[in-house]
Write a protein that holds these residues in place. Structure first.
Motif, PDB file in Angstrom:
ATOM      1  N   ARG A 255       0.842  -1.234  -0.152  1.00 53.55           N
ATOM      2  CA  ARG A 255      -0.019   0.171   0.085  1.00 53.55           C
ATOM      3  C   ARG A 255       0.824   1.124  -0.102  1.00 53.55           C
ATOM      4  N   GLY A 256       0.370   2.310  -0.952  1.00 54.23           N
ATOM      5  CA  GLY A 256       1.114   3.575  -1.014  1.00 54.23           C
ATOM      6  C   GLY A 256       1.986   3.376  -2.051  1.00 54.23           C
ATOM      7  N   PHE A 257       2.014   4.382  -3.324  1.00 56.23           N
ATOM      8  CA  PHE A 257       2.924   4.167  -4.358  1.00 56.23           C
ATOM      9  C   PHE A 257       4.085   4.219  -4.381  1.00 56.23           C
ATOM     10  N   VAL A 258       4.764   4.794  -3.339  1.00 53.35           N
ATOM     11  CA  VAL A 258       6.210   4.996  -3.400  1.00 53.35           C
ATOM     12  C   VAL A 258       6.606   3.611  -3.028  1.00 53.35           C
ATOM     13  N   LYS A 259       6.162   2.536  -2.082  1.00 59.79           N
ATOM     14  CA  LYS A 259       6.452   1.469  -1.968  1.00 59.79           C
ATOM     15  C   LYS A 259       6.057   0.484  -3.120  1.00 59.79           C
ATOM     16  N   PHE A 261       5.781   1.195  -6.364  1.00 58.98           N
ATOM     17  CA  PHE A 261       6.267   1.602  -7.320  1.00 58.98           C
ATOM     18  C   PHE A 261       8.155   0.816  -7.056  1.00 58.98           C
ATOM     19  N   ARG A 262       8.446   0.963  -6.091  1.00 65.70           N
ATOM     20  CA  ARG A 262       9.869   0.502  -5.844  1.00 65.70           C
ATOM     21  C   ARG A 262       9.769  -1.085  -5.828  1.00 65.70           C
ATOM     22  N   ALA A 263       8.809  -1.653  -5.313  1.00 65.32           N
ATOM     23  CA  ALA A 263       8.475  -3.016  -5.299  1.00 65.32           C
ATOM     24  C   ALA A 263       8.111  -3.701  -6.792  1.00 65.32           C
ATOM     25  N   ASN A 264       7.623  -2.831  -7.534  1.00 70.52           N
ATOM     26  CA  ASN A 264       7.109  -3.507  -8.626  1.00 70.52           C
ATOM     27  C   ASN A 264       7.657  -2.945 -10.346  1.00 70.52           C
ATOM     28  N   ALA A 265       8.008  -1.708 -10.045  1.00 70.65           N
ATOM     29  CA  ALA A 265       8.146  -0.886 -11.435  1.00 70.65           C
ATOM     30  C   ALA A 265       9.339  -1.611 -12.189  1.00 70.65           C
ATOM     31  N   GLU A 266      10.376  -1.960 -11.544  1.00 73.25           N
ATOM     32  CA  GLU A 266      11.583  -2.665 -12.383  1.00 73.25           C
ATOM     33  C   GLU A 266      11.252  -3.766 -13.356  1.00 73.25           C
ATOM     34  N   ALA A 267      10.013  -4.542 -12.822  1.00 76.40           N
ATOM     35  CA  ALA A 267       9.475  -5.606 -13.738  1.00 76.40           C
ATOM     36  C   ALA A 267       8.625  -4.997 -14.607  1.00 76.40           C
ATOM     37  N   SER A 268       7.690  -4.051 -14.081  1.00 77.34           N
ATOM     38  CA  SER A 268       6.260  -3.802 -14.802  1.00 77.34           C
ATOM     39  C   SER A 268       6.422  -2.610 -15.765  1.00 77.34           C
ATOM     40  N   CYS A 276      12.772   7.597 -13.035  1.00 82.01           N
ATOM     41  CA  CYS A 276      11.674   8.097 -11.874  1.00 82.01           C
ATOM     42  C   CYS A 276      12.028   7.754 -10.602  1.00 82.01           C
ATOM     43  N   TYR A 277      12.990   6.714 -10.346  1.00 84.89           N
ATOM     44  CA  TYR A 277      13.046   6.038  -9.186  1.00 84.89           C
ATOM     45  C   TYR A 277      13.288   7.286  -7.876  1.00 84.89           C
ATOM     46  N   ASP A 278      14.045   8.455  -8.183  1.00 80.80           N
ATOM     47  CA  ASP A 278      14.335   9.346  -7.203  1.00 80.80           C
ATOM     48  C   ASP A 278      13.205  10.268  -7.130  1.00 80.80           C
ATOM     49  N   VAL A 279      12.427  10.458  -8.318  1.00 82.09           N
ATOM     50  CA  VAL A 279      11.403  11.641  -8.060  1.00 82.09           C
ATOM     51  C   VAL A 279      10.194  11.185  -7.841  1.00 82.09           C
ATOM     52  N   VAL A 280       9.875   9.893  -7.581  1.00 81.30           N
ATOM     53  CA  VAL A 280       8.548   9.093  -7.001  1.00 81.30           C
ATOM     54  C   VAL A 280       8.765   9.346  -5.580  1.00 81.30           C
ATOM     55  N   THR A 281       8.113  10.355  -5.171  1.00 78.54           N
ATOM     56  CA  THR A 281       8.400  10.600  -3.488  1.00 78.54           C
ATOM     57  C   THR A 281       6.802  10.739  -2.899  1.00 78.54           C
ATOM     58  N   GLU A 282       5.736  10.608  -3.553  1.00 81.69           N
ATOM     59  CA  GLU A 282       4.238  10.681  -3.182  1.00 81.69           C
ATOM     60  C   GLU A 282       3.490   9.355  -3.088  1.00 81.69           C
ATOM     61  N   ALA A 283       2.882   9.045  -1.915  1.00 84.16           N
ATOM     62  CA  ALA A 283       2.129   7.959  -1.733  1.00 84.16           C
ATOM     63  C   ALA A 283       1.252   7.626  -2.879  1.00 84.16           C
ATOM     64  N   GLY A 284       0.265   8.471  -3.049  1.00 84.51           N
ATOM     65  CA  GLY A 284      -0.600   8.322  -4.292  1.00 84.51           C
ATOM     66  C   GLY A 284      -2.050   7.535  -3.634  1.00 84.51           C
TER      67      GLY A 284
END
Length: 284
Positions: A255-259, A261-268, A276-284
């Motif tokens: 839960r929370g987009f930062v978490k 993104f960091r858990a899933n975006a490398e694959a998806s 965008c790794y360093d600029v995604v800072t909001e939970a969403g």
């Protein structure tokens, strides 16, 4: 390096909060101060952080939230910077793509002559006493009431009395979720729909109740319901995260987009993960 080659323009509000308040007449200004509980006689100034309530509406909110509701309901359609454009994709600042879009929603929108294409429905509904108030506003704008809005076969379906002078016996207007949609600006900027947005936010400034979801849903529901499509129901799957849900439906984990993104975006979404790794800072 993140946005290129997109053309990005940042538009600031033309007037500050205090300038907007000073431009009000005495009665309107006092009404705002009273419902935001601002003690002006003691020298207190109103701020965007003041919590403001509305008669007949049980949700009090920060004035800043009420302002964005009013902006998106009324001022958005009158922005001079949008005049050259016909089609607008609206995406809230706390909505995030979770993977590349394999379908082009703008192309689908234009090809099918739509006036509204939305990612999630319904998000709340107008019923009972607020429905009666909304019924009066809709009749004032369009000369007829709108009793029911629902989704049938992937498009909006509306119930309007055959005799338009009749009132609605029952009111239930489901609302389009506002975090992601595409609109035909010429449709929403038409004379009748600009008048609708003026009537909706009247008679007072900074009202939370009549928000963008109402403003966006009603015009096509009255004038062109079958040109208003639900994305998922028409095979368009964008997988956008908002409030911990994908397209307003399936819950996302962690839960929370930062978490997430960091858990899933490398694959998806590897391109976004790299850029965008360093600029995604909001939970969403």
């Amino acid at each position: 390096r993140v946005a290129a080659p997109a053309n990005i323009t940042l538009v600031q509000d033309a007037m500050s909060l205090q300038e907007q308040v000073d431009a009000m007449d005495v009665n309107e200004r006092q009404y705002l101060l009273d419902r935001c509980r601002v003690n002006a006689t003691a020298g207190e100034n109103i701020t965007w952080q003041h919590t403001c309530c509305e008669e007949g509406y049980n949700i009090c909110s920060d004035l800043s939230y009420a302002w964005q509701s009013e902006f998106r309901s009324y001022f958005l359609w009158r922005q001079t910077i949008l005049r050259p454009y016909r089609t607008m994709l609206w995406m809230d600042s706390d909505a995030f793509a979770t993977r590349p879009w394999e379908q082009d929603p703008i192309q689908i929108f234009i090809k099918n002559g739509l006036v509204l294409l939305f990612d999630s429905f319904p998000k709340g509904a107008i019923v009972k006493a607020p429905g009666r108030s909304l019924e009066r506003k809709i009749r004032a704008a369009y000369g007829k009431p709108l009793c029911v809005v629902k989704l049938v076969g992937g498009t909006l379906e509306s119930q309007i009395p055959q005799n338009t002078s009749d009132d609605c016996g029952w009111i239930h207007i489901d609302l389009v979720h506002g975090f992601l949609h595409i609109t035909d600006l010429n449709f929403y900027r038409s004379k009748v729909n600009l008048e609708w947005s003026r009537i909706l936010v009247s008679p007072h400034r900074f009202l939370r109740q009549w928000d963008d979801q109402v403003a966006v849903t009603v015009p096509p529901a009255v004038l062109a319901p079958h040109r208003a499509w639900d994305m998922r129901a028409n095979g368009i799957n964008l997988s956008v995260s908002h409030n911990w849900r994908e397209d307003g439906k399936k819950k996302l984990f962690p839960r929370g987009f930062v978490k997430y993104f960091r858990a899933n975006a490398e694959a998806s979404f590897p391109d976004a993960f790299e850029k965008c790794y360093d600029v995604v800072t909001e939970a969403g």
